[in-house]
Write a protein that holds these residues in place. Structure first.
Motif, PDB file in Angstrom:
ATOM      1  N   LYS A  75       0.819  -1.221   0.000  1.00  0.00           N
ATOM      2  CA  LYS A  75       0.000   0.000   0.000  1.00  0.00           C
ATOM      3  C   LYS A  75       0.848   1.264   0.000  1.00  0.00           C
ATOM      4  O   LYS A  75       0.314   2.366   0.057  1.00  0.00           O
ATOM      5  N   ASN A  76       2.188   1.116  -0.004  1.00  0.00           N
ATOM      6  CA  ASN A  76       3.069   2.292   0.053  1.00  0.00           C
ATOM      7  C   ASN A  76       2.700   3.199   1.224  1.00  0.00           C
ATOM      8  O   ASN A  76       2.621   4.428   1.081  1.00  0.00           O
ATOM      9  N   THR A  77       2.471   2.585   2.340  1.00  0.00           N
ATOM     10  CA  THR A  77       2.000   3.324   3.517  1.00  0.00           C
ATOM     11  C   THR A  77       2.831   2.935   4.739  1.00  0.00           C
ATOM     12  O   THR A  77       3.167   1.762   4.909  1.00  0.00           O
ATOM     13  N   VAL A  78       3.166   3.935   5.536  1.00  0.00           N
ATOM     14  CA  VAL A  78       3.795   3.682   6.823  1.00  0.00           C
ATOM     15  C   VAL A  78       2.821   4.075   7.921  1.00  0.00           C
ATOM     16  O   VAL A  78       1.939   4.914   7.717  1.00  0.00           O
ATOM     17  N   PHE A  79       3.012   3.441   9.065  1.00  0.00           N
ATOM     18  CA  PHE A  79       2.106   3.644  10.182  1.00  0.00           C
ATOM     19  C   PHE A  79       2.902   3.990  11.434  1.00  0.00           C
ATOM     20  O   PHE A  79       4.063   3.603  11.582  1.00  0.00           O
ATOM     21  N   LEU A  80       2.254   4.693  12.324  1.00  0.00           N
ATOM     22  CA  LEU A  80       2.818   4.931  13.645  1.00  0.00           C
ATOM     23  C   LEU A  80       1.728   4.585  14.647  1.00  0.00           C
ATOM     24  O   LEU A  80       0.759   5.327  14.798  1.00  0.00           O
ATOM     25  N   GLN A  81       1.886   3.439  15.277  1.00  0.00           N
ATOM     26  CA  GLN A  81       0.970   3.020  16.321  1.00  0.00           C
ATOM     27  C   GLN A  81       1.424   3.636  17.630  1.00  0.00           C
ATOM     28  O   GLN A  81       2.550   3.401  18.074  1.00  0.00           O
TER      29      GLN A  81
END
Length: 122
Positions: A75-81
């Protein structure tokens, strides 16, 4: 390169939020991706980063153990939980991308998204 950050909001202390940063316009396998934040009256500071190809992550001491950065290559996405949020985590959060292995160094990130506001109430 375009970066679109989302997921901010208002949460009580101890709560959680997940920020997303959708990236487009390039192949990101060689990029460092970073999250930075800026609180009112303070300078922008490093929060977390990830080396896209290997998934190596780095965290500021202030968030280590509470925040987790990850990426979804499909998805070409980074996340910050963000867990166990504290009032001092209140800030505008920015995602950034760069080819220079910027890790914690802001000036080595070439591309920046718009910020997303995170507010943690006590």
């Amino acid at each position: 390169v375009q970066l679109q950050a989302s997921g901010g909001g208002l949460v009580q202390a101890g709560g959680s939020l997940r920020l997303s940063c959708a990236a487009s316009g390039s192949t990101f396998s060689s990029y460092d991706m970073g999250w930075f934040r800026q609180a009112p009256g303070k300078e922008r500071e490093f929060v977390a980063s990830i080396w896209w190809s290997l998934g190596n992550t780095y965290y500021a001491n202030s968030v280590k153990g509470r925040f987790t950065m990850s990426r979804d290559s499909a998805k070409n996405t980074v996340f910050l939980q963000m867990n166990s949020l504290k009032p001092e985590d209140t800030a505008v959060y920015y995602c950034a991308a760069g080819l220079n292995r910027g890790a914690t160094i802001q000036r080595l990130y070439e591309y920046w998204g718009q910020g997303t506001q995170v507010t943690v109430s006590s």
